[in-house]
Write an enzyme that holds these catalytic residues in place. Structure first.
Site, short mmCIF file in Angstrom:
data_model
loop_
_atom_site.label_atom_id
_atom_site.label_comp_id
_atom_site.label_asym_id
_atom_site.label_seq_id
_atom_site.Cartn_x
_atom_site.Cartn_y
_atom_site.Cartn_z
N CYS A 33 0.83 -1.22 0.00
CA CYS A 33 0.00 0.00 0.00
C CYS A 33 0.86 1.26 0.00
O CYS A 33 0.35 2.35 -0.19
CB CYS A 33 -0.94 0.01 1.20
SG CYS A 33 -0.09 0.04 2.77
N CYS A 103 -2.89 -2.97 8.76
CA CYS A 103 -2.43 -1.63 9.15
C CYS A 103 -1.97 -1.65 10.61
O CYS A 103 -1.00 -0.96 10.97
CB CYS A 103 -3.53 -0.61 8.97
SG CYS A 103 -4.43 -0.79 7.42
FE1 FES Z 1 -1.54 0.63 4.22
FE2 FES Z 1 -3.42 0.86 5.99
S1 FES Z 1 -3.67 0.62 3.87
S2 FES Z 1 -1.33 0.76 6.34
#
Ligand code: FES
Length: 144
Positions: A33, A103
């Site tokens: 991400c 996360c």
């Molecule tokens: Fe990457 Fe939450 S989407 S840490």
């Protein structure tokens, strides 16, 4: 979708910032991400975490979990801080949606990385502490 506690910590994150000459600094990212979290620890001679700050370049859940994680380790001993797992952080936040569980792993790993840095600087070994990973994806693939 998000609990009130998550929204509170996202809107009013606690302990945001940096600590100059910190006892330990840990940075962990998630290549998938692109989010990055950095934790600073100020640890006194008795091994008590006197202060903790964080900077998160990441999603709302990452901000909320870093904020809660810093609150949970503040005032604790190094060994107590090791017990602050991502599950403990999630519980304290009244849960996270399943797609956001990873996360919270960033927060746990960033604390461990900061403790690792502290131990390295002090020349000590913290029992039960594993070498941190730079990219949390490695752990997610192992554990989830
Ligand atoms: Fe990457 Fe939450 S989407 S840490």
């Amino acid at each position: 979708m998000y609990s009130e506690k998550v929204m509170d910590h996202f809107n009013n994150p606690r302990n945001v910032g940096e600590i100059e000459n910190a006892s330990g600094v840990g940075t962990v990212g998630n290549a998938k991400c692109g989010d990055i979290m950095r934790i600073y620890l100020d640890i006194d001679d008795d091994g008590i975490i006197q202060d903790v700050k964080f900077k998160t370049f990441g999603c709302g859940a990452a901000v909320a979990t870093s904020s809660m994680a810093t609150e949970l380790v503040k005032g604790k001993t190094v060994n107590e801080a090791l017990q602050v797992t991502n599950k403990a952080v999630m519980e304290a936040l009244d849960g996270l949606p399943p797609v956001k569980v990873h996360c919270s792993l960033l927060a746990e790993e960033a604390i461990h990385a900061a403790l690792w840095d502290y131990a390295k600087k002090k020349g000590i070994v913290i029992e039960g502490l594993e070498a941190p990973v730079a990219d949390i994806e490695e752990k997610i693939e192992e554990e989830y």
